[in-house]
Design an enzyme around this catalytic site. Structure first.
Site, PDB file in Angstrom:
ATOM      1  N   ASN A   1       0.878  -1.176   0.000  1.00 36.32           N
ATOM      2  CA  ASN A   1       0.000   0.000   0.000  1.00 36.32           C
ATOM      3  C   ASN A   1       0.909   1.217   0.000  1.00 36.32           C
ATOM      4  OD1 ASN A   1      -1.934   1.976   0.376  1.00 36.32           O
ATOM      5  ND2 ASN A   1      -2.250   1.518   2.542  1.00 36.32           N
TER       6      ASN A   1
ATOM      7  N   GLY B   1       2.279   2.732  10.817  1.00 41.77           N
ATOM      8  CA  GLY B   1       3.128   3.908  10.702  1.00 41.77           C
ATOM      9  C   GLY B   1       3.737   4.358  12.014  1.00 41.77           C
TER      10      GLY B   1
ATOM     11  N   GLU C   1      -5.404  -4.883  10.408  1.00 41.59           N
ATOM     12  CA  GLU C   1      -4.428  -3.813  10.617  1.00 41.59           C
ATOM     13  C   GLU C   1      -4.732  -3.126  11.947  1.00 41.59           C
ATOM     14  OE1 GLU C   1      -4.749  -0.718   7.695  1.00 41.59           O
ATOM     15  OE2 GLU C   1      -6.794  -0.360   8.327  1.00 41.59           O
TER      16      GLU C   1
ATOM     17  N   GLU D   1      -6.705   4.796   7.726  1.00 35.71           N
ATOM     18  CA  GLU D   1      -6.470   6.217   7.427  1.00 35.71           C
ATOM     19  C   GLU D   1      -7.664   6.832   6.722  1.00 35.71           C
ATOM     20  OE1 GLU D   1      -1.704   5.361   7.147  1.00 35.71           O
ATOM     21  OE2 GLU D   1      -2.850   5.656   5.299  1.00 35.71           O
TER      22      GLU D   1
ATOM     23  N   LYS E   1       0.201   4.320  -0.318  1.00 37.16           N
ATOM     24  CA  LYS E   1      -0.385   5.524   0.280  1.00 37.16           C
ATOM     25  C   LYS E   1      -0.160   6.725  -0.646  1.00 37.16           C
ATOM     26  CE  LYS E   1       0.066   3.344   4.755  1.00 37.16           C
ATOM     27  NZ  LYS E   1       0.206   3.515   6.209  1.00 37.16           N
TER      28      LYS E   1
ATOM     29  N   SER F   1       2.708  -2.738  10.126  1.00 34.01           N
ATOM     30  CA  SER F   1       4.167  -2.579  10.145  1.00 34.01           C
ATOM     31  C   SER F   1       4.912  -3.891   9.953  1.00 34.01           C
ATOM     32  CB  SER F   1       4.626  -1.889  11.445  1.00 34.01           C
ATOM     33  OG  SER F   1       4.104  -0.583  11.523  1.00 34.01           O
TER      34      SER F   1
ATOM     35  N   HIS G   1      -9.391   1.219   4.746  1.00 32.78           N
ATOM     36  CA  HIS G   1      -8.126   1.426   5.457  1.00 32.78           C
ATOM     37  C   HIS G   1      -8.336   2.397   6.616  1.00 32.78           C
ATOM     38  CE1 HIS G   1      -3.967   2.580   6.292  1.00 32.78           C
ATOM     39  NE2 HIS G   1      -3.629   1.443   5.705  1.00 32.78           N
TER      40      HIS G   1
END
Length: 258
Positions: A13, A179, A173, A103, A15, A219, A101
């Site tokens: 991904n 991150g 996730e 985010e 991003k 991660s 996701h």
């Protein structure tokens, strides 16, 4: 991993990273890293920004790399400024798409219901979907991880048939490990991926649960991939930062092919 029952998938991904020219450079670097190495033990996917899709699809031709988008809208067309439809993605040759996701949920107001709508639209158009679910640090500390990921999974898959489910991958996730440099232990990742698999069993039966790919998406990197992928319920990874470094991404792919 359990390759006898289900497919292992390593997906990057990217991003909001890489201009089109930089994206082609990275794909070519990944291809060079993979040259002559075993890759048939897992599916390899690069999920890239919308503007990178066309050049990346072209650059990936002839390689084992499949290409995906990072989101999709639930409407076929209309007054949705800035959005992209599933038909648009399909026409240019996109095969995969990420939905839900953390985010997108955190920064752009996506809810379990809009995630469900996006997933439904993507599947109807013929895309393969990577559905993201996961808990925040607060939810984990409150002991409601199982309830959180179960609810997210059930709502997202509302109305989806067992046949459609064959084109869904679920990525666990943990929000607290995205991150941040923090990673769930291999046992924690395996436990929650197992919980998700249990939800699928309750909704669709044991055969569907055995067959669905459940990735870990918090991660995963070149150093911890082998341990995570060694767990029976972890069928691959949704890779963030490490997917932007060709040697690191290739090392994760190698771990999946070991």
């Amino acid at each position: 991993m359990n390759r006898a029952l289900r497919k292992t998938v390593i997906a990057g991904n990217w991003k909001m990273n890489k201009t089109p020219s930089e994206a082609v450079e990275l794909i070519n670097a990944i291809k060079a890293e993979l040259a002559g190495k075993k890759t048939d033990g897992c599916e390899i996917v690069a999920c890239v920004p919308y503007v990178d899709l066309v050049p990346v699809i072209e650059a990936a031709k002839g390689s084992p790399i499949k290409v995906g988008a990072e989101n999709v809208h639930f409407a076929a067309s209309g007054a949705y400024t800035g959005e992209i439809s599933a038909a648009m993605l399909c026409e240019i040759g996109t095969e995969y798409v990420i939905v839900g996701h953390s985010e997108r949920r955190q920064y752009f107001g996506e809810t379990d219901n809009t995630v469900s709508a996006r997933l439904t639209a993507a599947l109807a158009a013929g895309l393969k979907v990577i559905l993201c679910v996961g808990e925040t640090l607060e939810q984990r500390e409150l002991g409601v991880t199982a309830e959180t990921v179960s609810a997210q999974t059930k709502i997202a898959l509302s109305g989806i048939t067992a046949e459609q489910l064959k084109n869904v991958i679920i990525a666990y996730e943990p929000v607290w490990a995205i991150g941040t440099g923090k990673t769930a232990t291999a046992d924690q990742a395996d436990e929650v991926c197992g919980i998700i698999r249990g939800v699928i069993a309750s909704l669709y039966g044991e055969s569907s649960a055995d067959g669905i790919t459940v990735q870990y998406g918090g991660s995963m990197n070149a150093k911890n991939a082998a341990e995570l992928l060694g767990k029976p319920n972890v069928d691959g990874g949704l890779i963030g930062g490490a997917s932007l470094k060709a040697p690191d991404f290739a090392a994760i792919i190698a771990a999946a092919n070991a």
